[in-house]
Motif scaffolding. Sequence first.
Motif, PDB file in Angstrom:
ATOM      1  N   HIS A 142     -11.265   4.002   3.135  1.00 30.37           N
ATOM      2  CA  HIS A 142      -9.795   3.212   2.771  1.00 30.37           C
ATOM      3  C   HIS A 142     -10.474   1.620   1.940  1.00 30.37           C
ATOM      4  O   HIS A 142     -10.117   1.602   0.757  1.00 30.37           O
ATOM      5  CB  HIS A 142      -9.179   2.832   3.796  1.00 30.37           C
ATOM      6  N   GLN A 153      -6.315  -7.018   0.806  1.00 29.89           N
ATOM      7  CA  GLN A 153      -5.173  -7.430   1.554  1.00 29.89           C
ATOM      8  C   GLN A 153      -4.779  -8.692   1.470  1.00 29.89           C
ATOM      9  O   GLN A 153      -3.225  -8.974   1.225  1.00 29.89           O
ATOM     10  CB  GLN A 153      -5.214  -6.907   2.983  1.00 29.89           C
ATOM     11  N   ASP A 178     -11.797  -4.739   1.892  1.00 32.56           N
ATOM     12  CA  ASP A 178     -10.493  -4.514   2.240  1.00 32.56           C
ATOM     13  C   ASP A 178      -9.562  -5.842   2.493  1.00 32.56           C
ATOM     14  O   ASP A 178      -8.255  -5.740   2.193  1.00 32.56           O
ATOM     15  CB  ASP A 178     -10.457  -3.451   3.388  1.00 32.56           C
ATOM     16  N   CYS A 210      -9.783   0.674  -2.109  1.00 35.11           N
ATOM     17  CA  CYS A 210      -9.125  -0.622  -2.212  1.00 35.11           C
ATOM     18  C   CYS A 210      -9.843  -1.428  -3.237  1.00 35.11           C
ATOM     19  O   CYS A 210      -9.431  -2.133  -4.291  1.00 35.11           O
ATOM     20  CB  CYS A 210      -8.693  -1.347  -1.137  1.00 35.11           C
ATOM     21  N   HIS A 219      -2.777  -0.502  -2.452  1.00 41.87           N
ATOM     22  CA  HIS A 219      -2.470   0.183  -1.146  1.00 41.87           C
ATOM     23  C   HIS A 219      -1.590   1.275  -1.500  1.00 41.87           C
ATOM     24  O   HIS A 219      -1.711   2.345  -0.714  1.00 41.87           O
ATOM     25  CB  HIS A 219      -2.144  -0.734  -0.146  1.00 41.87           C
TER      26      HIS A 219
HETATM   27 FE   FE2 Z   1      -6.413  -2.087   3.443  1.00 47.10          FE
END
Ligand code: FE2
Length: 369
Positions: free
Chosen positions: A275, A196, A192, A279, A261
């Motif tokens: 999550h 990001q 993740d 992703c 996202h």
């Molecule tokens: Fe995230």
Amino acid sequence: MSTFRAPGRFTFGVGALAALGDEARRFGNRAVLVTGRKALAEAGTTRRALEVLKEAGVEAALFDKVEPEPDVATVDRLRRLVREQGADVLIGLGGGSAIDAAKVAAGLARRDEPTRAFLDGAEVTRPVLPTIAVPSTSGTGSEMTNNGVISDRARQHKASIRHASLVPAVALVDPEITVSCSPEVTAISGVDALVQAIESYVSRHATPLTDAVALRAVEELVRALPAVVTQGENIALRTAAAWGSAMAGLALGNARLGVVHGMAHPIGVRYGVPHGLVCGVLLPPALEFNREAIPQKFETLRRILGGDPVGYAQGLLLACGLPMHLKEFGLDPETFEAIAEESLPSGSTKANPRDVTKDDIIAMLNRVT
Ligand SMILES: [Fe+2]
């Protein structure tokens, strides 16, 4: 015009948890410590946090009821406790869920409306209570950002509550706390963080400042992953992952994210996919989709990743023991139209470097189903 926001203080280091008491004392002597239900209690971290607070003369009430993907009802309960306690400061200790719940409860401390109203667009206003964010995973980077992700399960809805004043007053990052993360949590969180870092780097809202932070985040995360998944005791790897996720958080808090996202929330809330996993799985098709829009940034990523970004992202999932599709979650193509419709208005989708249509999203969903 762009404005770069960051926590008032950023304290980083192995053993930094010992400074929590002094950090909290700067805001007063009554705190609420917000954590998840189990993992940190079992690791002894919650007890240690309560000890250092007590030693500094801070009376802390413990709220250890934050579930993964915190619900509006949980935040409402936390807000009542904050009021009863007359808290001067909230401390979010945990993964993104605990930190997000603490940030939102602090932001709404002086408001009477239910939390749900703020998912529906009511605006956060000052004054708010200060938050100290202490992450227990290297993943969300929530300790650096101005939003909290809250779910409303009764309505199958998940969204961010966002306001400049939700940026924590203090981010306190101690890589030692993350040693207790399981290999699975380490993998999902780390992936993740990398998604990001990459999405904030290629975002439409990126600036030279966020680029600098995002690229260093990618470098640290590439150093840590996948080795940290199987060598969880290695403090040098944990430290690299902690730097990477904090810097990715700082980058995304200022540059926003991208289509991965934007799609992650509607998928996560429907199918219960963690999550970071959703992703990670969506990263290869999203990179492929964005490739032509960002040739220079793609080249920079290729240099740092040591190969084609799409191939790297696929290889990383494999090396981390994560699936490359969402088959086991039983995604139903009948829902893709609705997922696409919910993904399009997301601020993340709008920050994606290439314009995204409903058909683009459905095509990406078909590639991971
Ligand atoms: Fe995230």
